[in-house]
Design an enzyme around this catalytic site. Structure first.
Site, mmCIF file in Angstrom:
data_model
loop_
_atom_site.group_PDB
_atom_site.id
_atom_site.type_symbol
_atom_site.label_atom_id
_atom_site.label_comp_id
_atom_site.label_asym_id
_atom_site.label_seq_id
_atom_site.Cartn_x
_atom_site.Cartn_y
_atom_site.Cartn_z
ATOM 1 N N GLU A 120 10.975 45.407 -0.563
ATOM 2 C CA GLU A 120 11.092 46.384 0.518
ATOM 3 C C GLU A 120 11.674 47.658 -0.095
ATOM 4 O O GLU A 120 12.679 47.600 -0.803
ATOM 5 C CB GLU A 120 12.024 45.847 1.599
ATOM 6 C CG GLU A 120 12.199 46.778 2.794
ATOM 7 C CD GLU A 120 13.205 46.230 3.792
ATOM 8 O OE1 GLU A 120 12.959 46.362 4.997
ATOM 9 O OE2 GLU A 120 14.243 45.657 3.362
ATOM 10 N N GLU A 209 14.773 55.097 11.286
ATOM 11 C CA GLU A 209 15.503 53.866 11.584
ATOM 12 C C GLU A 209 16.887 54.240 12.085
ATOM 13 O O GLU A 209 17.521 55.158 11.563
ATOM 14 C CB GLU A 209 15.622 52.995 10.331
ATOM 15 C CG GLU A 209 16.439 51.742 10.544
ATOM 16 C CD GLU A 209 16.389 50.785 9.356
ATOM 17 O OE1 GLU A 209 17.008 49.711 9.453
ATOM 18 O OE2 GLU A 209 15.726 51.108 8.346
#
Length: 222
Positions: A120, A209
């Site tokens: 990720e 985010e």
């Protein structure tokens, strides 16, 4: 899409410096991927045309339109939204818009995954009250700024292949910005020079985010 669980800390000093010049790369294709997260779900859509609004502990309103999106939030929960491509590449990514944080933690970043190895990754362009990103590995100079390079391991966490253990590779820009061009290849090369190798690229998006606060963002991606 995984949030960071560490306590909030100030960024550490840069330990190693790598400078990689930009290169002329082909233009990207139009957006074909919209990412939303509601609690632990990863949702893919071929056409960016939907709105997210959930109220578990707060409100997140996400509105994509063509190659642009807006998001407004006031929530104690985690959320991640983004717009980009089903398959990532090393081509540059252009972004422009706003990113305003009233409170809490939030990131504006290029975000994606690779498989084999499962990784990720983030290229963080702007942030508010950022968390610790793991272990400092070095730095890279790109697009008019230095970036601190971090590596972190996630154990038995949700991923694009289900619950798994995987590494996170993270570049964090030292001079935050809300618009610009990200030369993705520079980061991938710098990570590789530090032994942080990516596999086959999965989706790649410009993502917002946030957790534990409120804010608003509007971005256009190409």
């Amino acid at each position: 899409m995984i949030t960071f669980s560490s306590l909030l800390v100030t960024f550490s000093a840069i330990s190693t410096s790598l400078a990689i010049p930009g290169s002329i790369l082909p233009k990207r294709s139009p957006m074909n991927f919209v990412l939303q997260r509601n609690e632990s779900s990863l949702v893919r859509r071929a056409t960016p045309n939907y709105e997210q609004d959930y109220t578990t502990g707060g409100d997140v309103i996400y509105t994509p339109s063509g190659s642009s999106f807006t998001v407004d939030w006031s929530t104690e929960d985690d959320f991640v939204v983004g717009l980009g491509w089903t398959t990532g590449s090393t081509n540059p990514i252009n972004f422009s818009g706003t990113f305003g944080i009233g409170s809490g933690t939030a990131l504006l970043s290029i975000y994606g995954w690779s498989e084999n190895p499962l990784v990720e990754y983030y290229i963080v362009e702007d942030s508010a009250s950022p968390p610790s990103f793991g272990t400092v590995k070095g730095s890279v100079t790109s697009d008019g700024s230095s970036y601190t390079i971090w590596e972190n391991q996630r154990v038995n966490e949700p991923s694009i292949v289900g619950t798994a253990t995987f590494n996170q590779y993270i570049s964090v820009r030292s001079s935050p910005r809300k618009s610009g061009t990200v030369t993705v290849e520079n980061h991938f090369q710098a990570w590789a020079a530090l032994g942080m190798n990516l596999g086959t690229l999965n989706y790649q998006v410009l993502a917002v985010e946030g957790w534990g606060g409120e804010g608003a963002a509007t971005q256009t991606v190409s």
